[in-house]
Motif scaffolding. Structure first.
Motif, mmCIF file in Angstrom:
data_model
loop_
_atom_site.group_PDB
_atom_site.id
_atom_site.type_symbol
_atom_site.label_atom_id
_atom_site.label_comp_id
_atom_site.label_asym_id
_atom_site.label_seq_id
_atom_site.Cartn_x
_atom_site.Cartn_y
_atom_site.Cartn_z
ATOM 1 N N TYR A 108 6.522 7.756 -7.873
ATOM 2 C CA TYR A 108 5.075 7.554 -7.774
ATOM 3 C C TYR A 108 4.444 7.512 -9.174
ATOM 4 C CZ TYR A 108 0.179 8.694 -6.890
ATOM 5 O OH TYR A 108 -1.202 8.701 -6.885
ATOM 6 N N THR A 154 5.535 4.276 -10.992
ATOM 7 C CA THR A 154 4.885 3.094 -10.439
ATOM 8 C C THR A 154 3.443 2.980 -10.911
ATOM 9 O OG1 THR A 154 6.304 3.233 -8.485
ATOM 10 C CG2 THR A 154 4.335 1.886 -8.294
ATOM 11 N N LYS A 155 2.768 4.117 -11.059
ATOM 12 C CA LYS A 155 1.395 4.102 -11.547
ATOM 13 C C LYS A 155 1.308 3.593 -12.983
ATOM 14 C CE LYS A 155 -1.464 7.375 -10.949
ATOM 15 N NZ LYS A 155 -2.068 8.727 -10.964
ATOM 16 N N PRO A 161 2.555 -1.867 -14.290
ATOM 17 C CA PRO A 161 1.896 -2.834 -13.401
ATOM 18 C C PRO A 161 2.876 -3.651 -12.559
ATOM 19 C CG PRO A 161 0.876 -2.848 -15.572
ATOM 20 C CD PRO A 161 2.089 -1.983 -15.678
ATOM 21 N N ARG A 192 3.905 -1.712 -9.579
ATOM 22 C CA ARG A 192 2.837 -1.623 -8.580
ATOM 23 C C ARG A 192 2.802 -2.892 -7.734
ATOM 24 N NH1 ARG A 192 -0.223 0.755 -12.794
ATOM 25 N NH2 ARG A 192 -1.501 -1.114 -13.074
ATOM 26 N N GLU A 244 5.701 -2.785 -5.391
ATOM 27 C CA GLU A 244 5.451 -1.842 -4.299
ATOM 28 C C GLU A 244 4.542 -2.455 -3.240
ATOM 29 O OE1 GLU A 244 4.443 2.868 -3.957
ATOM 30 O OE2 GLU A 244 3.087 1.648 -5.164
ATOM 31 N N LEU A 245 3.558 -3.218 -3.667
ATOM 32 C CA LEU A 245 2.669 -3.876 -2.713
ATOM 33 C C LEU A 245 3.441 -4.830 -1.813
ATOM 34 C CD1 LEU A 245 -0.487 -4.631 -4.908
ATOM 35 C CD2 LEU A 245 -0.293 -2.978 -3.037
ATOM 36 N N ASN A 270 -0.529 5.611 3.990
ATOM 37 C CA ASN A 270 -0.442 5.618 2.533
ATOM 38 C C ASN A 270 -1.497 6.522 1.897
ATOM 39 O OD1 ASN A 270 1.677 3.882 2.710
ATOM 40 N ND2 ASN A 270 0.557 2.061 2.058
ATOM 41 N N ARG A 305 -0.049 9.398 -0.466
ATOM 42 C CA ARG A 305 -0.388 9.458 -1.894
ATOM 43 C C ARG A 305 -1.053 10.786 -2.257
ATOM 44 N NH1 ARG A 305 -2.096 3.717 -1.127
ATOM 45 N NH2 ARG A 305 -0.359 2.438 -1.874
#
Length: 223
Positions: A98, A101-102, A105, A108, A111-112, A152, A156
């Motif tokens: 997590y 991934t933050k 970019p 991210r 992940e989408l 989610n 999160r």
């Protein structure tokens, strides 16, 4: 081998950073060749999400095994819990991913795309179940998106807390909200208040208090 590559990759990601780590660095630390890496992972991004392909397959199978007697929204909420179980199996790894991934970019965006595959699996199941409904496709897509968003949101929150506490509690609460809005599980009704008696007493102005109390007691006694 697969686990060794994932462990090596994340060790390097934490030490050097994701962008600064190459596939050659990962295989060197794991003590294998490049062929071994690409046998398990098509790209460096895939090593960050090593378990999502299996989880998506499990979710798809779970939905396919359902019967027409299953409440559809409840079924997709239960399918979403399979994703939660995957994260909860290894909280330390999930929190590390997590955070990584933050920061990146490209991850991210990756992940989408992973989340979209989950949402599509849920929507396809609901489309089949709602095939005879008016606006069935619309309902299916909206509910699938709501399930993913609720799952989610709670997941999160758990990851931001460094995996403290029970993730299932927060996710269960979020999915219950979706079921109450779209499914066959209504929001529990508020406890009904008992009806209260209202007593109106007409008394002469200036009457002593004991007389007023006496009149109230007499009225209640007649009730």
């Amino acid at each position: 081998m697969r686990d060794a590559l994932v462990a090596a990759a994340f060790q390097l990601f934490l030490e050097r950073g994701y962008e600064q780590t190459t596939v050659d660095d990962i295989v060197a630390l794991a003590g294998v060749g490049r062929r071994s890496f690409f046998r398990y992972f098509p790209s460096k991004e895939d090593v960050v999400f090593p378990d999502h392909e299996r989880c998506l397959a499990d979710m798809t199978a779970f939905l396919a095994e359902g019967s027409d007697d299953d409440e559809p929204v409840g079924r997709v909420c239960d399918a979403a819990r399979l994703v939660l179980r995957m994260y909860a199996e290894n909280p330390t790894f999930s929190v590390q991913r997590y955070r990584l991934t933050k920061q990146v970019p490209g991850l991210r965006a990756y992940e989408l795309s992973v989340v979209w595959h989950y949402e599509r699996a849920l929507a396809e199941y609901l489309r089949r179940r709602f095939a005879t409904r008016r606006d069935g496709t619309l309902q299916a897509d909206v509910i699938a998106a709501a399930v993913v968003a609720a799952h989610n949101n709670a997941l999160r929150s758990w990851l931001r807390s460094d995996g403290q506490g029970e993730a299932s509690t927060a996710v269960g609460h979020a999915l219950a909200y979706v079921q109450s809005a779209f499914g066959g599980t209504p929001v529990p009704p508020a406890v009904a208040r008992q009806e209260e008696d209202v007593v109106v007493v007409v008394s002469r102005r200036g009457a002593p208090l004991w007389r007023v109390v006496q009149e109230i007691e007499a009225t209640l006694g007649r009730g």
